[in-house]
Each structure stands twice: as structure tokens, then as C-alpha cells.
Design a protein around this motif. Structure first.
Motif, PDB file in Angstrom:
ATOM      1  N   HIS A 117     -47.228  28.161 -27.583  1.00 22.97           N
ATOM      2  CA  HIS A 117     -45.949  28.385 -28.250  1.00 22.97           C
ATOM      3  C   HIS A 117     -45.876  29.732 -28.979  1.00 22.97           C
ATOM      4  O   HIS A 117     -44.928  29.960 -29.738  1.00 22.97           O
ATOM      5  CB  HIS A 117     -45.665  27.253 -29.247  1.00 22.97           C
ATOM      6  CG  HIS A 117     -45.372  25.941 -28.585  1.00 22.97           C
ATOM      7  ND1 HIS A 117     -44.205  25.717 -27.894  1.00 22.97           N
ATOM      8  CD2 HIS A 117     -46.112  24.802 -28.482  1.00 22.97           C
ATOM      9  CE1 HIS A 117     -44.216  24.481 -27.414  1.00 22.97           C
ATOM     10  NE2 HIS A 117     -45.360  23.906 -27.746  1.00 22.97           N
ATOM     11  N   ARG A 158     -37.164  26.013 -29.877  1.00 25.15           N
ATOM     12  CA  ARG A 158     -38.305  26.681 -30.499  1.00 25.15           C
ATOM     13  C   ARG A 158     -38.422  28.164 -30.173  1.00 25.15           C
ATOM     14  O   ARG A 158     -39.089  28.902 -30.901  1.00 25.15           O
ATOM     15  CB  ARG A 158     -39.608  25.983 -30.086  1.00 25.15           C
ATOM     16  CG  ARG A 158     -39.670  24.525 -30.475  1.00 25.15           C
ATOM     17  CD  ARG A 158     -41.022  23.931 -30.179  1.00 25.15           C
ATOM     18  NE  ARG A 158     -42.097  24.559 -30.931  1.00 25.15           N
ATOM     19  CZ  ARG A 158     -43.339  24.104 -30.987  1.00 25.15           C
ATOM     20  NH1 ARG A 158     -43.656  23.003 -30.324  1.00 25.15           N
ATOM     21  NH2 ARG A 158     -44.258  24.733 -31.676  1.00 25.15           N
ATOM     22  N   HIS A 159     -37.783  28.622 -29.065  1.00 25.78           N
ATOM     23  CA  HIS A 159     -38.077  29.977 -28.608  1.00 25.78           C
ATOM     24  C   HIS A 159     -36.849  30.833 -28.302  1.00 25.78           C
ATOM     25  O   HIS A 159     -37.000  31.937 -27.772  1.00 25.78           O
ATOM     26  CB  HIS A 159     -38.955  29.917 -27.345  1.00 25.78           C
ATOM     27  CG  HIS A 159     -40.253  29.207 -27.545  1.00 25.78           C
ATOM     28  ND1 HIS A 159     -41.245  29.688 -28.372  1.00 25.78           N
ATOM     29  CD2 HIS A 159     -40.708  28.025 -27.046  1.00 25.78           C
ATOM     30  CE1 HIS A 159     -42.273  28.841 -28.362  1.00 25.78           C
ATOM     31  NE2 HIS A 159     -41.971  27.825 -27.571  1.00 25.78           N
TER      32      HIS A 159
END
Length: 434
Positions: free
Chosen positions: A76, A110-111
């Protein structure tokens, strides 16, 4: 006696110190030996794991992330999510690859703020896949994209969407990125107002714009981009968007030198499209400002539609004819394209192109790549053409069926003669037998 006792005590203390030092040394060596023999893979430096992950396909990377907590943390890390290609299709009707919906949700959650180099590949022709791409685009409110590509491997997809839905999703990226340098939006319903939003937010950074087959964009819309985006170095568009005003805008003192200009000259229905003529003075101004530009032109016209073209000198460097082109037009190419580097002719008919090829060899002094499809050339004329061009012909792709034997050369003889003038072994291409 006292002196002897002190000496013995000193020797005893020195011996104890030596023993203690030896013991520490053995422990250090033992510890080092243990590390070498039993490495702890979970505690490898994150930057090393990161480098390994960068070489893995996404699926393998996801599997590796399940090995341990440390590897999952690396999975991640932002560096691994700067570049991503969303592949979209409908699994119910297609066996082609697609990005899993759960992964898409995770990326958005998340990205999305890590994404910088993104493309959306619609691998089927379904409207639903194009809608899915727009839904993802509309959620990238925290993005700072540098490149964006919308690719339809099976058309029309994006063109099937309501224009307002597509424009709304695209505007999210234009407004929030503010650092776009590369934009590829072929075959989409992008329009003039959305280009104004692009310019308002990314005029200082935009360097590449590729937007062929965008029917809702007018010459005024593309001119707005050229007027404001002075760092633009590469541009691809349809011929109907090309104008004298656009070439002059690209030639202004404020504008950087253009490196690549691609123009698609396309006609779907013979006789129904009126093509305008660009003035020679506009081409002259353009090439004076950008003398090293690659000007690439793709022609998909019917023979009767070539009249406005090749009437005076133009600075084209790469020329592709996707449909049959007449002897007359190819003769004009030799007279009007002195900067020509590459020439590809898909078809011509049954009239030999001997004189036309010789003219091109005489006048196009930079020609280094030639491809001929369904054409006819006598073997003698072809040898003369190669002799005049010499070793600078780095690419020479000629179907064997193109070459017509004559009194001087047969098909068995011609490859030796051509190889001699090229300075390397050459054979004509042959049609596969399967």
C-alpha cells in the motif's frame, strides 16, 4: 610479600578482563553467525521489498502482500500506486481481463490521492464499461494526475454515453489535477467548454494532447488550447480542426517549438466531406518556428477527395495512405514533400508506379522508410529507386506481389541487386500461406 600479593591480584584482574573480552567477542561472532544462517525475511528493508514489488504484475503483488504484515504495508505504499491502468469490460458477456470491482473500491478509498499516471482501457464495446470508467473518474476528487488516457479497444463505447455524463466526470479531473501534462481522449464526446476548463486549470503544464475523432470539438476549441498552452509539444487531431489560425498560434514567439503534430484526414462517406486547403504561408510560418517537427499525416480518403491536397509544398515527414491512392496523387507527393522521411502506400491499383517512385527518390532526400502494399512496380524501376536512395533506406517493406519482372530483372535476381545497394541482405515480404 605485599608487593607479590598486589602483583598476583593484578595478574588475576588482567586475566579476568581478558576472559570477559574473549567471552564478549565469542558472543558477537555467534550473533553474526546466527544472523547469516537464519535471515528474518519479514524484516527485510522496506525499500528492497518495494523494488521487488515494482517488477511484479499486480496479481502477483497482491498475492505477495498476504505473506506478512510488513509486505502488506509495502503493498500500500504510494510509490506502487502512482501508475495504474483500469481495464474494464462486462464479465458476464466477455472473458477478457478486467480490474476487479473490490480492487477499484480499494484504490479509490486508499490511493486516489497517489495516482499520477492513469489510463482507462475499455476492452469491450459496451456502454456499461464506459459508464464504469466515468464513475471512477468522477470519484477522483483528491487526485493530482499528470497523465490521463481514455482508450477504447473496441469502439465506440465512450461515444455511446450521454455527453453531459462524460463531460461531468472528465471535468472532475481537469479541475482537481491542475498538473496534467499528457491527455489522450480519442473517440470521446469532449467539447469546447470542457477544453476551456482544461486550459483554465492546466495551461502551464499541458505538453501532449491527443484527441482524434472528437466530433463535438470545433476549430475554435482547439485554437483556445494552442493560444493558452504555450508548453504544448505534441498534438494529434483530425484535419477538420486544423486551420491557418491554429498553425499561426503554434508558431507564435510565446509558444515552444512543437515536436510532433499528427493529422488524421478521414472520410467515411465519399463526396460528403468538404476539405479545406491550408495556406502555404501558414505552413511556412509553422516550419520556421519548429524546424525539427515531425508532421505525420494519415489519409483515409477516396480518390476523388484528394484534390485540395499536395498542390504546393508542405512540410510533412511521415505519410500514410490507408486507402487506394492514384498515380497522380503519388506524383504530386514527390513534387511537394521534400521533408518526407517515411511513406506507406496501402494500395494503388494496377498501374505501375515507376515514374512516381523515381520522382520521390529524386526529390525526397531524407526518405528512409518505405512500405508498399497492393501496388505494382517494375523490377527495373524498383532497383533504380533503391539505387538512388541508397543505404539511408533503413526500412523497406515491399510485398513480393508488388514487383513485376521485366527483361532486366527476375524475382530471383532482384533481391541480390537490391541488397547490394542497401548494403545489407534484403528480401521482399511474402504473403503467409495459412
Amino acid at each position: 610479600m605485599k608487593r607479590g600479593r598486589k602483583t598476583n591480584e593484578a595478574n588475576s584482574s588482567s586475566s579476568e578482563d581478558t576472559t570477559e573480552k574473549e567471552s564478549k567477542r565469542h558472543k558477537i561472532v555467534e550473533k553474526k553467525t546466527t544472523v547469516v544462517q537464519s535471515p528474518d525475511w519479514a524484516n527485510l528493508l522496506q525499500d528492497i521489498i518495494l523494488q521487488v514489488f515494482q517488477y511484479l504484475p499486480l496479481l502477483d503483488r497482491a498475492h505477495a502482500s498476504q505473506v506478512c504484515r510488513s509486505w502488506n504495508q509495502v503493498f500500500h505504499m504510494p510509490d506502487l500506486w502512482r501508475c495504474f491502468e483500469f481495464e474494464l469490460n462486462q464479465p458476464a458477456t466477455s472473458n477478457l481481463r478486467t480490474t476487479h470491482p473490490e480492487l477499484i473500491k480499494q484504490i479509490i478509498k486508499r490511493h486516489s490521492n497517489h495516482l499520477q499516471y492513469v489510463s482507462f482501457k475499455v476492452v469491450d464495446s459496451s456502454k456499461e464499461s464506459a459508464e464504469a470508467a466515468c464513475d471512477i473518474l468522477s470519484q477522483l476528487v483528491n487526485c493530482s494526475l499528470k497523465t490521463l488516457g481514455l482508450i477504447s479497444t473496441a469502439r465506440p463505447s465512450f461515444m455511446d454515453l450521454p455527453k453531459s455524463h462524460f463531460i461531468s466526470a472528465l471535468t472532475v479531473v481537469f479541475v482537481n489535477s491542475k498538473s496534467l501534462s499528457s491527455l489522450k481522449i480519442d473517440d470521446t464526446p469532449v467539447d469546447d467548454p470542457s477544453l476551456k476548463v482544461l486550459v483554465a486549470n492546466n495551461s502551464d503544464t499541458l505538453k501532449l494532447l491527443k484527441m482524434s475523432s472528437c466530433p463535438h470539438v470545433s476549430p475554435a476549441g482547439i485554437l483556445c488550447v494552442a493560444d493558452q498552452c504555450h508548453g504544448l509539444r505534441e498534438l494529434a487531431l483530425n484535419y477538420h480542426l486544423l486551420s491557418d489560425e491554429l498553425l499561426l498560434a503554434l508558431s507564435s514567439e510565446k509558444h515552444v517549438r512543437l515536436e510532433h503534430l499528427r493529422i488524421d484526414v478521414v472520410s467515411e462517406n465519399p463526396g460528403q466531406t468538404q476539405f479545406h486547403t491550408i495556406q502555404k504561408s501558414s505552413w511556412d510560418a509553422f516550419i520556421k518556428h519548429s524546424p525539427k517537427v515531425n508532421l505525420v499525416m494519415y489519409f483515409f480518403l477516396y480518390e476523388e477527395e484528394f484534390d485540395p491536397f499536395f498542390r504546393y509544398e508542405i512540410p510533412v515527414t511521415h505519410l500514410y495512405f490507408g486507402r487506394s491512392v492514384s498515380k497522380d496523387v503519388l506524383g504530386r507527393v514527390g513534387m511537394t514533400c521534400p521533408r518526407l522521411v517515411e511513406l506507406v502506400v496501402c494500395a494503388n491499383g494496377l498501374r505501375p508506379l515507376d515514374e512516381e517512385l523515381i520522382c520521390i527518390a529524386e526529390r525526397c532526400k531524407y526518405l528512409s522508410a518505405v512500405g508498399l502494399g497492393e501496388c505494382e512496380v517494375s523490377c527495373s524501376a524498383f532497383v533504380e529507386f533503391v539505387k538512388m536512395c541508397g543505404g539511408r533506406l533503413s526500412q523497406l517493406s515491399i510485398m513480393e506481389e508488388v514487383l513485376i519482372p521485366d527483361q532486366k530483372y527476375s524475382l530471383e535476381q532482384i533481391h541480390w541487386e537490391v541488397s547490394k545497394h542497401l548494403g545489407r541482405v534484403w528480401f521482399p515480404d511474402m504473403m503467409p500461406t495459412w
